[in-house]
Design a protein around this motif. Structure first.
Motif, short mmCIF file in Angstrom:
data_model
loop_
_atom_site.label_atom_id
_atom_site.label_comp_id
_atom_site.label_asym_id
_atom_site.label_seq_id
_atom_site.Cartn_x
_atom_site.Cartn_y
_atom_site.Cartn_z
N GLY A 127 62.24 30.82 39.76
CA GLY A 127 61.69 32.07 39.04
C GLY A 127 61.24 33.08 39.81
N GLY A 128 61.35 32.40 41.01
CA GLY A 128 60.13 33.28 41.73
C GLY A 128 60.80 34.98 41.94
N PHE A 129 62.24 35.16 42.14
CA PHE A 129 63.10 35.92 42.63
C PHE A 129 63.04 36.89 41.29
CE2 PHE A 129 66.78 38.34 42.58
CZ PHE A 129 66.72 39.59 43.32
N LEU A 130 63.70 36.63 40.06
CA LEU A 130 62.96 36.81 39.13
C LEU A 130 61.31 37.50 37.67
CD1 LEU A 130 65.63 34.61 36.42
CD2 LEU A 130 66.20 36.94 36.98
N ALA A 131 61.32 36.88 38.45
CA ALA A 131 59.50 37.37 38.55
C ALA A 131 59.12 38.67 39.17
CB ALA A 131 58.73 35.84 38.74
N MET A 132 59.56 39.28 40.32
CA MET A 132 59.12 40.00 41.41
C MET A 132 60.37 41.41 40.45
SD MET A 132 60.22 40.74 45.29
CE MET A 132 59.05 39.06 45.98
N ALA A 133 61.65 40.97 40.07
CA ALA A 133 62.67 41.28 39.54
C ALA A 133 61.77 42.67 38.36
CB ALA A 133 63.96 41.43 39.26
N ARG A 134 61.14 41.26 37.96
CA ARG A 134 61.03 41.90 36.72
C ARG A 134 59.62 42.95 36.85
NH1 ARG A 134 58.24 36.85 34.17
NH2 ARG A 134 56.05 37.00 35.43
N ASP A 135 58.74 42.25 37.53
CA ASP A 135 57.40 43.54 38.01
C ASP A 135 57.99 44.73 38.37
OD1 ASP A 135 55.76 41.26 37.52
OD2 ASP A 135 55.82 40.82 39.27
N LYS A 136 58.86 44.16 39.26
CA LYS A 136 59.90 46.37 39.47
C LYS A 136 60.53 47.01 38.92
CE LYS A 136 59.98 44.92 45.01
NZ LYS A 136 58.91 46.36 44.99
N GLY A 137 60.36 45.96 37.29
CA GLY A 137 61.41 47.35 36.27
C GLY A 137 62.60 46.66 35.95
N PHE A 138 63.28 45.62 36.58
CA PHE A 138 64.23 44.93 36.17
C PHE A 138 63.91 44.04 34.88
CE2 PHE A 138 65.12 45.60 40.53
CZ PHE A 138 66.25 46.66 40.37
N ARG A 139 64.71 43.67 33.56
CA ARG A 139 65.34 43.33 32.51
C ARG A 139 65.75 41.60 33.18
NH1 ARG A 139 69.12 43.13 29.04
NH2 ARG A 139 69.55 44.96 29.78
N PRO A 140 65.11 41.04 33.23
CA PRO A 140 65.54 39.35 34.37
C PRO A 140 66.02 38.25 33.27
CG PRO A 140 63.05 39.08 33.84
CD PRO A 140 63.62 41.07 33.22
N ALA A 141 66.97 37.21 33.62
CA ALA A 141 67.88 36.43 33.18
C ALA A 141 68.30 35.70 34.49
CB ALA A 141 68.41 36.67 32.28
N GLY A 142 68.39 34.34 34.54
CA GLY A 142 69.07 33.53 34.97
C GLY A 142 69.09 32.38 34.20
N ASN A 143 69.90 31.24 35.21
CA ASN A 143 69.82 30.13 35.37
C ASN A 143 69.83 29.04 36.30
OD1 ASN A 143 72.54 30.53 36.72
ND2 ASN A 143 73.87 28.88 36.06
N ASP A 144 70.14 27.88 36.22
CA ASP A 144 69.63 27.20 37.19
C ASP A 144 70.39 25.86 36.25
OD1 ASP A 144 68.91 25.26 39.20
OD2 ASP A 144 68.27 26.61 39.36
N VAL A 145 70.18 24.22 37.06
CA VAL A 145 71.82 23.38 37.07
C VAL A 145 70.24 22.68 36.58
CG1 VAL A 145 73.45 23.50 37.20
CG2 VAL A 145 72.46 22.63 38.47
N ALA A 146 69.12 22.29 37.50
CA ALA A 146 67.85 21.09 37.67
C ALA A 146 67.12 21.70 36.78
CB ALA A 146 67.97 21.40 38.98
N THR A 147 67.06 20.37 35.75
CA THR A 147 65.72 20.65 35.08
C THR A 147 64.42 21.51 35.79
OG1 THR A 147 65.48 17.88 34.51
CG2 THR A 147 67.28 18.93 33.08
N GLY A 148 64.04 20.23 36.19
CA GLY A 148 63.29 20.72 37.03
C GLY A 148 62.97 21.69 37.15
N ALA A 149 63.76 23.11 38.36
CA ALA A 149 63.97 23.84 38.12
C ALA A 149 63.18 25.26 37.19
CB ALA A 149 65.11 25.21 39.15
N ILE A 150 63.97 24.60 35.34
CA ILE A 150 63.50 25.36 34.78
C ILE A 150 62.63 25.03 33.80
CG2 ILE A 150 64.52 25.31 31.71
CD1 ILE A 150 67.08 25.99 33.90
N ASP A 151 62.34 24.13 34.44
CA ASP A 151 60.38 23.79 34.03
C ASP A 151 59.44 24.55 35.00
OD1 ASP A 151 61.36 21.91 32.15
OD2 ASP A 151 60.99 20.32 33.65
N LEU A 152 60.03 25.20 35.97
CA LEU A 152 59.17 24.78 36.71
C LEU A 152 58.76 26.94 36.77
CD1 LEU A 152 57.16 24.02 39.65
CD2 LEU A 152 58.43 24.40 41.18
N ALA A 153 60.21 27.46 36.61
CA ALA A 153 60.27 28.31 36.47
C ALA A 153 59.34 29.35 34.39
CB ALA A 153 61.77 28.86 36.27
#
Length: 320
Positions: A127-153
């Motif tokens: 989720g690092g890219f989405l966090a940066m997008a949020r800081d730059k004024g975008f409304r962020p959303a995203g997906n993944d298929v790994a539970t580890g990614a979901i938890d870490l984001a």
């Protein structure tokens, strides 16, 4: 489903086959996924892995002849939070952050300013890219298929990701921007992914994707592969395996996207290595000490933008 799956090896691919839970896609006669040509060169099977590479003589796409079903691949990649965090530690964070910032600044010029700009990141990882997008004024959303990614984001960046692939999302025409950082090469059916992404975009919305590029290094590796009839395959086994099922050229990328209904803005080969150099060399079979020695001169070349252009940056639009 970002570059985290580089460590899912060809041995994992064969383990999937042995479980008898996977059907494989072998097109006969072979047909290019990008341009649909049947003018395909079939390279000798790797003596180490048994995998076969198809090369399109029309557009230059190189792809595995045999690919897992999506459900089996998702099961393999469902890693936990600790594994995913360990992967993140092996990446070149400065390179990733700089690339993310440059792309977001360019996307902002393409979709304009405002408080309601929406961005969906496919395979969003930690989720690092989405966090940066949020800081730059975008409304962020995203997906993944790994539970580890979901938890870490959620833990590191306060990002709630959708669990699952795009076909189950249902947000048709909702986003100004859709992004994919090294996802396209990781899925069995790139056409389906690109079509699903097109449906997510608003009319005039922008797709950005980074995907591995067929480079001069790969051409040299393929020559060794062919002349030895599949015995010398260190490069080809690393570059085309479960984590990279297809390597595009600018021509194949353009043809593929235009055929699916996108309008191309730009396609640009780039030098961008997100994995630490010593780790990357290790994945090629280089010993630890030798990898550490070789990493220093390679890093200097990377800093000067003088190494193999290993990825393609693509900007395209959904027509109005």
């Amino acid at each position: 489903m970002r570059t985290n799956i580089v460590t899912a090896t060809v041995d994992d691919f064969h383990a999937l086959s042995r479980r008898n839970k996977m059907t494989t896609e072998v097109v006969a006669p072979p047909r290019c996924q990008a341009c649909l040509s049947t003018d395909i060169q079939v390279h000798p099977a790797s003596r180490r892995t048994g995998l076969v590479i198809h090369e399109c003589r029309g557009c230059g796409l190189h792809a595995l002849a045999e690919r897992p079903e999506l459900d089996d691949l998702v099961e393999l990649l469902d890693v936990d939070r600790d594994w995913f965090a360990g992967w993140v530690e092996r990446t070149r964070g400065d390179v990733i952050d700089s690339s993310h910032a440059q792309v977001l600044d360019r996307l902002a010029t393409m979709v304009g300013t405002g408080d309601d700009r929406s961005l969906f990141d496919v395979g969003a990882g930690e989720g690092g890219f989405l966090a940066m997008a949020r800081d730059k004024g975008f409304r962020p959303a995203g997906n993944d298929v790994a539970t580890g990614a979901i938890d870490l984001a959620r833990e590191r960046n306060g990002i709630e990701l959708f669990m699952g692939d795009l076909s189950t999302l249902g947000d048709i025409g909702q986003y100004d921007v859709v992004t994919m950082w090294c996802v396209l090469a990781h899925v069995p059916d790139g056409n389906r992914l690109l079509s699903d992404a097109l449906e997510l975009l608003k009319p005039g919305g922008v797709l950005y994707l980074q995907t591995p590029r067929w480079s001069a290094m790969d051409t040299a590796g393929m020559a060794a592969h062919d002349v030895t009839k599949g015995r010398s395959t260190r490069i080809t086994d690393r570059r085309l395996a479960l984590h990279h099922m297809a390597l595009h050229t600018p021509t194949s990328m353009r043809t593929n996207l235009e055929r699916l209904g996108y309008e191309i803005v730009s396609i640009e080969p780039k030098v961008r290595y997100s994995l630490n150099t010593a780790d990357y060399l290790g994945s090629l079979g280089v010993g630890q000490k030798a990898a550490e020695r070789l990493a220093k001169p390679i890093d200097k070349l990377l800093e000067r933008d003088l190494f193999f252009r290993n990825v393609i940056d693509v900007y395209a639009r959904r027509p109005h």
